[in-house]
Design a protein around this motif. Structure first.
Motif, PDB file in Angstrom:
ATOM      1  N   ASN A 100       0.830  -1.203   0.000  1.00 39.88           N
ATOM      2  CA  ASN A 100       0.000   0.000   0.000  1.00 39.88           C
ATOM      3  C   ASN A 100       0.864   1.252   0.000  1.00 39.88           C
ATOM      4  OD1 ASN A 100      -2.314  -1.497   0.021  1.00 39.88           O
ATOM      5  ND2 ASN A 100      -2.637  -1.338   2.221  1.00 39.88           N
ATOM      6  N   THR A 101       1.940   1.232   0.756  1.00 40.77           N
ATOM      7  CA  THR A 101       2.843   2.382   0.806  1.00 40.77           C
ATOM      8  C   THR A 101       3.478   2.615  -0.558  1.00 40.77           C
ATOM      9  OG1 THR A 101       3.313   1.948   3.128  1.00 40.77           O
ATOM     10  CG2 THR A 101       4.863   3.349   1.962  1.00 40.77           C
ATOM     11  N   GLN A 102       3.916   1.553  -1.203  1.00 37.46           N
ATOM     12  CA  GLN A 102       4.527   1.689  -2.522  1.00 37.46           C
ATOM     13  C   GLN A 102       3.530   2.252  -3.524  1.00 37.46           C
ATOM     14  OE1 GLN A 102       6.045  -2.162  -3.510  1.00 37.46           O
ATOM     15  NE2 GLN A 102       7.812  -1.980  -2.158  1.00 37.46           N
ATOM     16  N   ALA A 103       2.293   1.793  -3.464  1.00 40.11           N
ATOM     17  CA  ALA A 103       1.265   2.282  -4.384  1.00 40.11           C
ATOM     18  C   ALA A 103       0.995   3.769  -4.142  1.00 40.11           C
ATOM     19  CB  ALA A 103      -0.017   1.477  -4.224  1.00 40.11           C
ATOM     20  N   LEU A 104       0.904   4.163  -2.883  1.00 34.23           N
ATOM     21  CA  LEU A 104       0.659   5.572  -2.581  1.00 34.23           C
ATOM     22  C   LEU A 104       1.817   6.457  -3.019  1.00 34.23           C
ATOM     23  CD1 LEU A 104      -1.019   5.326   0.931  1.00 34.23           C
ATOM     24  CD2 LEU A 104      -2.073   6.028  -1.215  1.00 34.23           C
ATOM     25  N   LEU A 105       3.044   5.972  -2.831  1.00 38.91           N
ATOM     26  CA  LEU A 105       4.194   6.753  -3.275  1.00 38.91           C
ATOM     27  C   LEU A 105       4.212   6.893  -4.787  1.00 38.91           C
ATOM     28  CD1 LEU A 105       6.992   5.431  -0.896  1.00 38.91           C
ATOM     29  CD2 LEU A 105       5.923   7.694  -0.908  1.00 38.91           C
ATOM     30  N   ARG A 106       3.839   5.841  -5.499  1.00 35.82           N
ATOM     31  CA  ARG A 106       3.789   5.889  -6.968  1.00 35.82           C
ATOM     32  C   ARG A 106       2.771   6.928  -7.435  1.00 35.82           C
ATOM     33  NH1 ARG A 106       5.575   6.411 -11.717  1.00 35.82           N
ATOM     34  NH2 ARG A 106       4.459   5.321 -13.332  1.00 35.82           N
ATOM     35  N   LEU A 107       1.587   6.921  -6.801  1.00 36.65           N
ATOM     36  CA  LEU A 107       0.564   7.898  -7.173  1.00 36.65           C
ATOM     37  C   LEU A 107       1.011   9.320  -6.850  1.00 36.65           C
ATOM     38  CD1 LEU A 107      -2.629   6.004  -5.993  1.00 36.65           C
ATOM     39  CD2 LEU A 107      -1.919   6.447  -8.351  1.00 36.65           C
ATOM     40  N   ALA A 108       1.683   9.487  -5.725  1.00 34.50           N
ATOM     41  CA  ALA A 108       2.174  10.818  -5.348  1.00 34.50           C
ATOM     42  C   ALA A 108       3.208  11.312  -6.354  1.00 34.50           C
ATOM     43  CB  ALA A 108       2.772  10.768  -3.945  1.00 34.50           C
ATOM     44  N   ARG A 109       4.105  10.415  -6.793  1.00 37.96           N
ATOM     45  CA  ARG A 109       5.113  10.809  -7.791  1.00 37.96           C
ATOM     46  C   ARG A 109       4.456  11.219  -9.100  1.00 37.96           C
ATOM     47  NH1 ARG A 109       7.702   5.870  -6.497  1.00 37.96           N
ATOM     48  NH2 ARG A 109       8.954   6.185  -4.653  1.00 37.96           N
ATOM     49  N   GLN A 110       3.417  10.483  -9.508  1.00 40.94           N
ATOM     50  CA  GLN A 110       2.721  10.834 -10.748  1.00 40.94           C
ATOM     51  C   GLN A 110       2.073  12.207 -10.628  1.00 40.94           C
ATOM     52  OE1 GLN A 110       0.210   7.279 -11.169  1.00 40.94           O
ATOM     53  NE2 GLN A 110       1.032   7.104 -13.239  1.00 40.94           N
ATOM     54  N   ARG A 111       1.434  12.458  -9.499  1.00 42.61           N
ATOM     55  CA  ARG A 111       0.760  13.743  -9.305  1.00 42.61           C
ATOM     56  C   ARG A 111       1.768  14.883  -9.309  1.00 42.61           C
ATOM     57  NH1 ARG A 111      -4.295  14.298  -6.135  1.00 42.61           N
ATOM     58  NH2 ARG A 111      -4.809  12.877  -7.801  1.00 42.61           N
ATOM     59  N   ILE A 112       2.900  14.685  -8.647  1.00 45.33           N
ATOM     60  CA  ILE A 112       3.929  15.721  -8.611  1.00 45.33           C
ATOM     61  C   ILE A 112       4.495  15.964 -10.000  1.00 45.33           C
ATOM     62  CG2 ILE A 112       6.271  16.206  -7.784  1.00 45.33           C
ATOM     63  CD1 ILE A 112       5.381  14.963  -5.110  1.00 45.33           C
ATOM     64  N   SER A 113       4.652  14.883 -10.760  1.00 45.02           N
ATOM     65  CA  SER A 113       5.156  15.017 -12.127  1.00 45.02           C
ATOM     66  C   SER A 113       4.198  15.859 -12.972  1.00 45.02           C
ATOM     67  CB  SER A 113       5.336  13.637 -12.751  1.00 45.02           C
ATOM     68  OG  SER A 113       5.719  13.739 -14.080  1.00 45.02           O
ATOM     69  N   VAL A 114       2.920  15.623 -12.843  1.00 45.74           N
ATOM     70  CA  VAL A 114       1.918  16.384 -13.593  1.00 45.74           C
ATOM     71  C   VAL A 114       1.923  17.847 -13.152  1.00 45.74           C
ATOM     72  CG1 VAL A 114      -0.570  16.678 -13.960  1.00 45.74           C
ATOM     73  CG2 VAL A 114       0.460  14.403 -14.092  1.00 45.74           C
ATOM     74  N   LEU A 115       1.960  18.079 -11.838  1.00 44.19           N
ATOM     75  CA  LEU A 115       1.975  19.454 -11.337  1.00 44.19           C
ATOM     76  C   LEU A 115       3.217  20.199 -11.806  1.00 44.19           C
ATOM     77  CD1 LEU A 115       0.648  18.926  -7.716  1.00 44.19           C
ATOM     78  CD2 LEU A 115      -0.528  20.051  -9.605  1.00 44.19           C
ATOM     79  N   PHE A 116       4.373  19.535 -11.790  1.00 44.67           N
ATOM     80  CA  PHE A 116       5.601  20.174 -12.255  1.00 44.67           C
ATOM     81  C   PHE A 116       5.496  20.535 -13.734  1.00 44.67           C
ATOM     82  CE2 PHE A 116       9.810  19.905 -14.187  1.00 44.67           C
ATOM     83  CZ  PHE A 116      10.455  20.914 -13.487  1.00 44.67           C
ATOM     84  N   ALA A 117       4.946  19.630 -14.536  1.00 47.23           N
ATOM     85  CA  ALA A 117       4.794  19.902 -15.967  1.00 47.23           C
ATOM     86  C   ALA A 117       3.849  21.076 -16.196  1.00 47.23           C
ATOM     87  CB  ALA A 117       4.294  18.659 -16.690  1.00 47.23           C
ATOM     88  N   MET A 118       2.792  21.163 -15.392  1.00 44.42           N
ATOM     89  CA  MET A 118       1.855  22.280 -15.531  1.00 44.42           C
ATOM     90  C   MET A 118       2.545  23.605 -15.200  1.00 44.42           C
ATOM     91  SD  MET A 118      -1.567  20.512 -13.924  1.00 44.42           S
ATOM     92  CE  MET A 118      -2.319  22.061 -13.561  1.00 44.42           C
TER      93      MET A 118
END
Length: 51
Positions: A14-32
């Motif tokens: 569960n921790t790994q999955a949450l970290l993966r989702l957080a990284r994706q969200r941060i990647s999208v926010l950075f690109a924006m």
């Protein structure tokens, strides 16, 4: 089942999955921020939305 009784492997997954989702969200926010764009939700064009 209380949190403390959940097996370690399940917690780790569960921790790994949450970290993966957080990284994706941060990647999208950075690109924006980099591109100076806003979020625009996409809707499928071939599917009619239920009313």
């Amino acid at each position: 089942m209380p949190y403390k009784q959940i097996p370690f492997r399940v917690q780790d997954t569960n921790t790994q999955a949450l970290l993966r989702l957080a990284r994706q969200r941060i990647s999208v926010l950075f690109a924006m921020l980099r591109d100076g764009t806003f979020y625009e939700p996409r809707t499928p064009k071939d599917v009619e939305l239920a009313a």
